[in-house]
Scaffold this motif. Structure first.
Motif, PDB file in Angstrom:
ATOM      1  N   SER A   1       0.740  -1.134   0.164  1.00 40.32           N
ATOM      2  CA  SER A   1       0.001  -0.110  -0.002  1.00 40.32           C
ATOM      3  C   SER A   1       0.753   1.417  -0.022  1.00 40.32           C
ATOM      4  N   ILE A   2       1.986   1.082   0.524  1.00 46.20           N
ATOM      5  CA  ILE A   2       3.022   2.368   0.883  1.00 46.20           C
ATOM      6  C   ILE A   2       3.535   2.605  -0.627  1.00 46.20           C
ATOM      7  N   LEU A   3       3.884   1.243  -1.018  1.00 44.10           N
ATOM      8  CA  LEU A   3       4.622   1.275  -2.554  1.00 44.10           C
ATOM      9  C   LEU A   3       3.780   1.850  -3.642  1.00 44.10           C
ATOM     10  N   ALA A   4       2.258   1.695  -3.463  1.00 43.46           N
ATOM     11  CA  ALA A   4       1.409   2.198  -4.415  1.00 43.46           C
ATOM     12  C   ALA A   4       1.374   3.787  -4.263  1.00 43.46           C
ATOM     13  N   LYS A   5       1.464   4.155  -3.005  1.00 42.30           N
ATOM     14  CA  LYS A   5       1.514   5.569  -2.793  1.00 42.30           C
ATOM     15  C   LYS A   5       2.661   6.303  -3.265  1.00 42.30           C
ATOM     16  N   GLU A   6       3.722   5.803  -3.318  1.00 42.01           N
ATOM     17  CA  GLU A   6       4.818   6.236  -3.757  1.00 42.01           C
ATOM     18  C   GLU A   6       4.865   6.488  -5.415  1.00 42.01           C
ATOM     19  N   ARG A   7       4.279   5.451  -5.864  1.00 37.72           N
ATOM     20  CA  ARG A   7       4.331   5.195  -7.533  1.00 37.72           C
ATOM     21  C   ARG A   7       3.273   6.465  -7.919  1.00 37.72           C
ATOM     22  N   LYS A   8       2.348   6.636  -7.194  1.00 36.83           N
ATOM     23  CA  LYS A   8       1.292   7.678  -7.520  1.00 36.83           C
ATOM     24  C   LYS A   8       1.817   9.058  -7.242  1.00 36.83           C
ATOM     25  N   ALA A   9       2.664   9.338  -5.930  1.00 34.64           N
ATOM     26  CA  ALA A   9       3.341  10.676  -5.796  1.00 34.64           C
ATOM     27  C   ALA A   9       4.538  10.795  -6.704  1.00 34.64           C
ATOM     28  N   ALA A  10       5.232   9.719  -7.162  1.00 37.92           N
ATOM     29  CA  ALA A  10       6.346   9.805  -8.213  1.00 37.92           C
ATOM     30  C   ALA A  10       5.769  10.485  -9.444  1.00 37.92           C
TER      31      ALA A  10
ATOM     32  N   PRO B   1       3.818  22.311   4.532  1.00 33.76           N
ATOM     33  CA  PRO B   1       2.013  22.381   4.484  1.00 33.76           C
ATOM     34  C   PRO B   1       1.487  22.547   2.759  1.00 33.76           C
ATOM     35  N   GLU B   2       2.365  23.148   1.981  1.00 41.18           N
ATOM     36  CA  GLU B   2       1.896  23.220   0.582  1.00 41.18           C
ATOM     37  C   GLU B   2       2.015  21.737  -0.052  1.00 41.18           C
ATOM     38  N   HIS B   3       2.679  20.844   0.510  1.00 40.86           N
ATOM     39  CA  HIS B   3       2.786  19.339  -0.204  1.00 40.86           C
ATOM     40  C   HIS B   3       2.265  18.326   0.360  1.00 40.86           C
ATOM     41  N   GLU B   4       1.340  18.538   1.234  1.00 44.59           N
ATOM     42  CA  GLU B   4       0.562  17.586   1.988  1.00 44.59           C
ATOM     43  C   GLU B   4      -0.626  17.132   1.015  1.00 44.59           C
ATOM     44  N   GLY B   5      -0.861  15.982   1.484  1.00 41.13           N
ATOM     45  CA  GLY B   5      -2.255  15.295   0.704  1.00 41.13           C
ATOM     46  C   GLY B   5      -1.712  14.327  -0.391  1.00 41.13           C
ATOM     47  N   HIS B   6      -0.167  14.068  -0.472  1.00 42.36           N
ATOM     48  CA  HIS B   6       0.058  13.009  -1.458  1.00 42.36           C
ATOM     49  C   HIS B   6       0.783  11.796  -0.888  1.00 42.36           C
ATOM     50  N   GLY B   7       0.510  11.687   0.455  1.00 40.60           N
ATOM     51  CA  GLY B   7       0.972  10.229   1.155  1.00 40.60           C
ATOM     52  C   GLY B   7       2.345  10.399   1.553  1.00 40.60           C
ATOM     53  N   LEU B   8       2.932  11.600   1.710  1.00 37.62           N
ATOM     54  CA  LEU B   8       4.571  11.595   1.863  1.00 37.62           C
ATOM     55  C   LEU B   8       4.715  11.240   3.209  1.00 37.62           C
ATOM     56  N   GLY B   9       3.754  11.773   4.406  1.00 35.59           N
ATOM     57  CA  GLY B   9       4.071  11.619   5.653  1.00 35.59           C
ATOM     58  C   GLY B   9       4.056   9.928   5.958  1.00 35.59           C
TER      59      GLY B   9
END
Length: 322
Positions: A177-186, A262-270
């Motif tokens: 699930s984290i790998l999928a978030k990283e691909r989307k953020a990439a 704050p300007e880069h929240e919402g992409h699963g980075l945390g």
């Protein structure tokens, strides 16, 4: 009777600590650790430390901190500890020691007494049901302890609950699930990786935007010294961090925190930063991680997803001084 602190009480106070404070899970103290944590601390004030004597023997000890430069320090005094023998009249001892601390706070111009994680005297404690794994700081008073109940009876408000969380790293693995978030953020240009001074820029600006002095100091120093830090970046520009990645001598993974601009929240980075932090700790042979977070903090779900469990809770407490 109540008396002011004097160096001649060191040995008996340490013995008292090792009989009574350990019952609430605190780590035992030696003379060296007592001086390092308490009397050798740069914020130690002999006028803010007291002992209770029964027939000339130390049966109670209390210590607090007042320093204007600390967070809330202009208005608050911090209670570090109040420990007493359980036999005899423990409530009388606790009450007298607490009264003495509050009087000292008032003398120093403080308007409130706090048990809070900003206290610079950090008391290590053992994580329950482990082989003496320890956390480096108690962020309040242990819930359910005798002192906790006494403070409630004395009108202290329980302002928040801090959950102490623990993970034995073992076979930790980053889930799909984290790998999928990283691909989307990439796809949006984001990456999460170890900090590289030649590749990444804008670290200090990112830290300033997060507005946490501790992070600015520790992560800024880690960046300058080339220590391991997990970074979130977009086009080489730092937009988040986790770390530093430091294995302590006791096998615990120490880190200052995690933050995302704050300007880069919402992409699963945390989430990605935290899981990659755990992975980085595992890669340098770290045995376990421990941290604390507010019971109402949404980040607790990230920690639980990584396998952390709550092992102890601490109450953040305050009383207004009249």
């Amino acid at each position: 009777m109540l008396v002011a602190w004097n160096e001649r009480y060191v040995d008996e106070t340490i013995a008292l600590w090792n009989r009574e404070a350990v019952k609430d899970g605190y780590k035992e103290m030696t003379e060296a650790s007592f001086r390092s944590i308490i009397t050798g601390n740069s914020h130690f004030d002999p006028g803010c430390a007291f002992v209770w004597l029964d027939d000339g023997v130390v049966t109670g000890f209390a210590c607090g901190v007042t320093a204007d430069e600390l967070p809330l320090g202009d208005v608050a005094g911090y209670i570090t500890c109040i420990i007493t023998e359980q036999g005899g009249a423990p409530e009388e001892r606790i009450g007298a020691l607490l009264d003495a601390l509050e009087r000292r706070f008032a003398e120093k111009g403080k308007k409130q007494a706090e048990m809070l994680f900003f206290n610079p005297m950090q008391l290590p404690w053992y994580i329950p049901d482990t082989d003496r794994h320890e956390h480096n700081n108690a962020p309040g008073v242990p819930t359910g302890s005798r002192l906790h109940r006494f403070l409630l009876d004395r009108g202290y408000a329980e302002r928040a609950t801090q959950c102490a969380m623990y993970l034995r790293l073992g076979a930790f693995d980053v889930p799909d699930s984290i790998l999928a978030k990283e691909r989307k953020a990439a796809e949006l240009g984001y990456s999460v990786e170890l900090l590289n001074k030649k590749k990444h820029r804008g670290v200090r600006e990112m830290l300033e935007a997060l507005g946490n002095p501790l992070w600015q100091r520790e992560i800024g120093r880690s960046f300058e010294e080339g220590m391991l830090v997990v970074i979130a970046a977009k086009g080489g520009e730092a937009v988040g961090f986790a770390g530093p990645v430091v294995r302590q001598a006791n096998g615990r993974g120490y880190f200052a925190g995690i933050g995302v601009h704050p300007e880069h929240e919402g992409h699963g980075l945390g989430s990605s930063l935290f899981f990659r932090l755990c992975e980085a700790f595992q890669s340098i042979g770290t045995e376990y991680m421990s941290l604390y977070t507010g019971s109402a903090n949404p980040a607790i779900r990230i920690y639980e997803k990584a396998g952390f469990r709550t092992v102890k809770t601490f109450a953040i407490m305050r009383r207004e001084l009249s």
